[in-house]
Write an enzyme that holds these catalytic residues in place. Structure first.
Site, PDB file in Angstrom:
ATOM      1  N   HIS A   1      -0.297   5.632   0.443  1.00  0.00           N
ATOM      2  CA  HIS A   1      -0.529   4.718  -0.678  1.00  0.00           C
ATOM      3  C   HIS A   1      -1.999   4.332  -0.755  1.00  0.00           C
ATOM      4  CE1 HIS A   1      -0.684   1.008   1.823  1.00  0.00           C
ATOM      5  NE2 HIS A   1       0.356   1.491   2.483  1.00  0.00           N
TER       6      HIS A   1
ATOM      7  N   ASP B   1      -3.169   1.562  -2.373  1.00  0.00           N
ATOM      8  CA  ASP B   1      -3.424   0.128  -2.539  1.00  0.00           C
ATOM      9  C   ASP B   1      -3.519  -0.597  -1.208  1.00  0.00           C
ATOM     10  OD1 ASP B   1      -0.608   0.620  -2.253  1.00  0.00           O
ATOM     11  OD2 ASP B   1      -0.201  -1.418  -2.920  1.00  0.00           O
TER      12      ASP B   1
ATOM     13  N   ASP C   1      -4.183   0.143   7.272  1.00  0.00           N
ATOM     14  CA  ASP C   1      -3.029   0.270   6.364  1.00  0.00           C
ATOM     15  C   ASP C   1      -3.509   0.465   4.933  1.00  0.00           C
ATOM     16  OD1 ASP C   1      -0.486   0.190   5.306  1.00  0.00           O
ATOM     17  OD2 ASP C   1      -0.286  -1.977   5.461  1.00  0.00           O
TER      18      ASP C   1
ATOM     19  N   GLU D   1       2.268   0.050  -3.295  1.00  0.00           N
ATOM     20  CA  GLU D   1       3.219   0.000  -2.176  1.00  0.00           C
ATOM     21  C   GLU D   1       3.332  -1.399  -1.598  1.00  0.00           C
ATOM     22  OE1 GLU D   1       4.555   0.152   2.047  1.00  0.00           O
ATOM     23  OE2 GLU D   1       2.619  -0.520   1.250  1.00  0.00           O
ATOM     24  N   GLU D   2       2.262  -2.186  -1.701  1.00  0.00           N
ATOM     25  CA  GLU D   2       2.208  -3.480  -1.032  1.00  0.00           C
ATOM     26  C   GLU D   2       2.849  -4.617  -1.834  1.00  0.00           C
ATOM     27  OE1 GLU D   2       1.477  -3.660   1.919  1.00  0.00           O
ATOM     28  OE2 GLU D   2      -0.137  -2.307   2.505  1.00  0.00           O
TER      29      GLU D   2
ATOM     30  N   HIS E   1      -2.968  -5.883   7.281  1.00  0.00           N
ATOM     31  CA  HIS E   1      -3.039  -7.101   6.459  1.00  0.00           C
ATOM     32  C   HIS E   1      -3.861  -8.217   7.087  1.00  0.00           C
ATOM     33  CE1 HIS E   1       1.083  -5.864   4.468  1.00  0.00           C
ATOM     34  NE2 HIS E   1       0.181  -4.896   4.475  1.00  0.00           N
TER      35      HIS E   1
END
Length: 352
Positions: free
Chosen positions: A69, A71, A95, A125-126, A328
């Site tokens: 992903h 994003d 990530d 995705e997030e 994150h």
């Protein structure tokens, strides 16, 4: 913005990290990815929204899919990227822009891989599932996702993590009777009534089933409590929200039935769920991948998009150079040697 796919994978990772791509704002990065892949004559490149798909068409006997992903979670003072020793810091390093960089390097370096390859770089995705780029592709262009095996470049610290847990949330509802708090004996306190719900959670023994050779550790936990009317009112309603992370030997309905059994006698309302995915490591293509990567595969303790591939009948694993424990965080980073090793292992798998 331009991406140079001939540069070292570590430098490419930094370049990708420096293109801000918070969920919903991936266009600049998707444009750069599309331009870079479009310059490679051995790939057919297609796009849907901010998702870019590139495929070889060599007539090989097998097709593998490599997905990542684009994003990230919102930037929090952690851009531009910076290098300190062997660590690259910045939003999305772990990530999962390091994994995206590895996949882009493979796409450029392997004009004739030993299997046909589909590369998928997707958006959103997030955030909530209905915005997920893989969902959109599966709905509108399902043939783009046809494959015998898939690798999702989620951060796993360079270890194969098979399948994923399923997840569901439920509300355990306790009802009472309102009354003035000065005359509480005329009412029934719903907040006090959740004590047996919490007692069952405290006594709960989580399963640790082995599925296709990997041990999963389930969990059933309270994640929220709401109740109360006013400072002088005995509440007539209290709700405990629970989250059940279940192993891939259970279907969603079996998971719901288990929660009903645990809270037998209480009112249970299910609010959402997502299925688990089996490891898929018994597939011959997966076995070859595991041999190339090395190490001891482990179970993915969490939910990832491998479940979407599983629902399409494509066995899938998680594998990426990032550390999931750093995802994150404001101080997120990726170890540069891990990126190099991930590129080496996947090149070996697709070249042998």
């Amino acid at each position: 913005m331009m991406l140079d796919l001939t540069q070292d994978v570590r430098d490419l990772t930094a370049a990708i990290v420096d293109i801000e791509s918070e969920s919903g704002g991936e266009r600049a990065l998707a444009d750069a990815v599309e331009r870079a892949l479009g310059a490679l004559p051995h790939l057919k490149v297609e796009r849907s929204g901010e998702t870019v798909v590139a495929r070889t068409s060599l007539g090989r006997g097998e097709r593998v899919l490599i997905a990542g992903h684009l994003d990230t979670v919102p930037v929090h003072g952690n851009l531009p990227s910076r290098v300190e020793g062997d660590l690259l810091y910045g939003c999305g390093t772990s990530d999962m822009k390091a994994g995206v960089a590895v996949a882009l390097k493979l796409a450029a370096a392997l004009p004739a891989p030993n299997r046909d390859v589909t590369y998928v770089f997707y958006d959103c995705e997030e955030v909530e599932a209905e915005r997920n780029g893989l969902n959109r592709i599966a709905r509108d262009h399902a043939d783009w996702l046809t494959a015998d095996f898939a690798v999702l470049m989620e951060p796993t610290d360079g270890v194969i993590e098979g399948g994923c847990q399923g997840t569901l949330r439920a509300e355990i509802v306790v009802r009472g009777k309102r009354a003035h708090s000065a005359r509480s004996w005329f009412g029934v306190n719903a907040i006090h009534g959740i004590e047996p719900v919490l007692a069952r959670l405290n006594a709960y023994q989580a399963r640790r089933p082995v599925v296709d050779g990997l041990e999963y550790h389930e969990g059933l936990n309270a994640v929220g409590v709401r109740g109360g009317v006013a400072g002088n009112v005995i509440p007539d309603l209290c709700v405990v929200t629970v989250n059940y992370r279940f192993a891939p030997d259970l279907s969603e309905e079996q998971a719901r039935e288990h929660v009903r059994e645990v809270f037998d006698g209480f009112e249970v309302e299910f609010t959402d769920s997502a299925p688990a995915a089996r490891p898929g490591l018994t597939h011959p293509v997966a076995a070859a991948f595991a041999a190339a990567v090395g190490g001891e595969p482990r179970a993915k303790l969490g939910w990832t998009d491998v479940a979407r591939f599983s629902a399409l009948g494509v066995p899938a694993v998680n594998y990426g150079p990032g550390d999931p424990n750093l995802a994150h965080q404001q101080g997120e980073y990726v170890a540069l040697p891990k990126i190099v090793e991930s590129e080496r292992a996947m090149l070996a798998w697709l070249s042998a």
